[in-house]
Scaffold this motif. Structure first.
Motif, PDB file in Angstrom:
ATOM      1  N   TRP A   1       8.131   4.661  -6.499  1.00 38.54           N
ATOM      2  CA  TRP A   1       8.950   3.457  -6.706  1.00 38.54           C
ATOM      3  C   TRP A   1      10.137   3.740  -7.610  1.00 38.54           C
ATOM      4  O   TRP A   1      11.155   3.035  -7.543  1.00 38.54           O
TER       5      TRP A   1
ATOM      6  N   HIS B   1       0.440   7.675  -8.696  1.00 38.23           N
ATOM      7  CA  HIS B   1       0.232   6.694  -7.631  1.00 38.23           C
ATOM      8  C   HIS B   1       1.471   5.856  -7.278  1.00 38.23           C
ATOM      9  O   HIS B   1       1.813   5.713  -6.122  1.00 38.23           O
ATOM     10  N   PHE B   2       2.142   5.290  -8.284  1.00 35.76           N
ATOM     11  CA  PHE B   2       3.301   4.431  -8.002  1.00 35.76           C
ATOM     12  C   PHE B   2       4.633   5.154  -8.227  1.00 35.76           C
ATOM     13  O   PHE B   2       5.693   4.530  -8.176  1.00 35.76           O
TER      14      PHE B   2
ATOM     15  N   ASN C   1       0.856  -1.194   0.000  1.00 32.23           N
ATOM     16  CA  ASN C   1       0.000   0.000   0.000  1.00 32.23           C
ATOM     17  C   ASN C   1       0.895   1.248   0.000  1.00 32.23           C
ATOM     18  O   ASN C   1       2.126   1.160  -0.034  1.00 32.23           O
ATOM     19  N   THR C   2       0.255   2.414   0.052  1.00 30.12           N
ATOM     20  CA  THR C   2       1.017   3.665  -0.045  1.00 30.12           C
ATOM     21  C   THR C   2       2.033   3.785   1.083  1.00 30.12           C
ATOM     22  O   THR C   2       3.160   4.250   0.877  1.00 30.12           O
TER      23      THR C   2
ATOM     24  N   GLU D   1       7.300  -7.223  -9.274  1.00 27.25           N
ATOM     25  CA  GLU D   1       7.863  -5.991  -9.847  1.00 27.25           C
ATOM     26  C   GLU D   1       8.873  -5.343  -8.893  1.00 27.25           C
ATOM     27  O   GLU D   1       9.891  -4.809  -9.326  1.00 27.25           O
TER      28      GLU D   1
ATOM     29  N   MET E   1       3.668  -1.448 -12.036  1.00 24.97           N
ATOM     30  CA  MET E   1       4.916  -1.008 -11.384  1.00 24.97           C
ATOM     31  C   MET E   1       6.128  -1.476 -12.191  1.00 24.97           C
ATOM     32  O   MET E   1       7.168  -1.788 -11.636  1.00 24.97           O
TER      33      MET E   1
ATOM     34  N   ALA F   1       0.498  -5.088  -5.280  1.00 21.43           N
ATOM     35  CA  ALA F   1      -0.029  -3.807  -4.814  1.00 21.43           C
ATOM     36  C   ALA F   1      -1.280  -4.107  -3.995  1.00 21.43           C
ATOM     37  O   ALA F   1      -1.922  -5.145  -4.181  1.00 21.43           O
TER      38      ALA F   1
ATOM     39  N   GLY G   1       2.826  -6.493  -7.992  1.00 20.19           N
ATOM     40  CA  GLY G   1       3.808  -5.524  -7.514  1.00 20.19           C
ATOM     41  C   GLY G   1       4.947  -6.167  -6.725  1.00 20.19           C
ATOM     42  O   GLY G   1       6.043  -5.603  -6.651  1.00 20.19           O
TER      43      GLY G   1
ATOM     44  N   MET H   1      -6.432   0.106  -3.725  1.00 20.37           N
ATOM     45  CA  MET H   1      -6.496   0.606  -5.113  1.00 20.37           C
ATOM     46  C   MET H   1      -7.892   0.588  -5.700  1.00 20.37           C
ATOM     47  O   MET H   1      -8.210   1.378  -6.595  1.00 20.37           O
TER      48      MET H   1
ATOM     49  N   MET I   1       5.049   1.652   0.436  1.00 21.00           N
ATOM     50  CA  MET I   1       5.881   2.297  -0.588  1.00 21.00           C
ATOM     51  C   MET I   1       6.718   3.416   0.042  1.00 21.00           C
ATOM     52  O   MET I   1       7.935   3.478  -0.165  1.00 21.00           O
TER      53      MET I   1
END
Ligand code: CAA
Length: 258
Positions: free
Chosen positions: A88, A84-85, A30-31, A112, A141, A66, A109, A71, A34
């Motif tokens: 990264w 959003h991503f 999640n955010t 990724e 991602m 992710a 993700g 999302m 990250m």
């Protein structure tokens, strides 16, 4: 208390460890994860006492992708406005060599994230895949690009279009991972590999990861041009003089920058 909510960090010698720690969601990214991973990786990257970073998850999951629940309700407009991503790309830009130590699920993700690392060590329990097609989307991602470059167009297409999961043995055979080790050995082996890397000269490590990134991202001609410049630049470092003198004198190199 740790400064991070969703990860654990520690150091062992010159190796920085980032352990994803959302067991209730199989380390879904999640955010907050990250932000934490990117901040921790950048903090290690800024520390010249650190010569390699290991990113790992749990025995059950490196990361199951992710965070679908976070999302689900987003609109395309929000994604574009918020980028959003986007953070990264800061993780992928870390100069210090990063090893992904993968056990269990590395899906979407998660796969990724592993592919953003320089080296992927896989436990024999690891399972890789890009299942986004089953959710009515595609990898977001970097999967369509990095997987294609890692394993080739036709193998990547089959995995991305079917969402099929593959085990460690197949991942090794098709070139998605650096090496497979027994699950019980994964963390020790990651530490040993990271220590070997961290014992080298930092300027040459930074030049190597930058050149590897260019190789993964550009044409052969551009990559060769970059490599020639990076190679030449290292001849102005005292570690190059020391490394080559040590070879001539048949002794171990005592690098200054490590
Ligand atoms: N996002 C949010 N939550 C997740 C998650 C994810 N990607 N993956 C697992 N979880 C949660 C589950 O919802 C569950 O939570 P609850 O107990 O609250 O229901 C918990 O983690 C445990 O998962 P399961 O009960 O599903 O465990 P399982 O062993 O039966 O299955 C699994 C494991 C096959 C990995 C399954 O969880 C799964 O399919 N997960 C989703 C995988 C996926 O589709 N990943 C791609 C995400 S999209 C993406 O990543 C886009 C991108 O490119 C950036």
């Amino acid at each position: 208390m740790s400064e991070y909510e969703t990860i654990l960090t520690s150091t062992q010698g010159r190796v920085g460890w980032i352990t994803l720690n959302r067991p209730e969601a199989l380390n879904a990214l999640n955010t907050q994860v990250m932000r934490d991973v990117v901040d921790a990786a950048e903090a290690f990257d800024a520390d010249q006492g650190i010569g390699a970073i290991v990113v790992t998850g749990s025995e059950r999951a490196f990361a199951a992708g992710a965070d679908i629940k976070e999302m689900e309700a987003l609109t395309g407009t929000q994604m574009l406005l918020e980028g959003h991503f986007a953070p990264w790309s800061r993780f992928a830009g870390v100069r210090t060599p990063v090893i992904a130590a993968v056990a269990g699920y590395a899906l979407g993700g998660g796969c990724e994230l592993a592919m953003m690392c320089d080296v992927i060590l896989a436990a024999d329990t690891a399972k890789f895949g890009q299942p986004e097609i089953n959710l009515g989307v595609i990898p977001g991602m970097g999967g369509t690009q990095r997987l294609t470059r890692a394993i080739g167009s036709y193998k990547a297409a089959e995995l991305i279009l079917t969402g099929r999961q593959i085990g460690a043995e197949e991942a090794d055979r098709i070139g998605l991972v650096s090496r497979v080790v027994a699950a019980a050995e994964l963390l020790d082996e990651a530490q040993r590999t990271a220590e070997t890397i961290a014992s080298k000269s930092l300027p040459s490590l930074y030049a190597a990861t930058a050149a590897l990134d260019v190789a993964r991202e550009s044409t052969l001609a551009e990559g060769l041009r970059f490599e020639q410049h990076a190679f030449a630049a290292l001849f102005d470092t005292d570690d190059q003089k020391e490394g080559m003198a040590a070879f001539r004198e048949k002794r171990a190199a005592a690098f200054r920058h490590r």
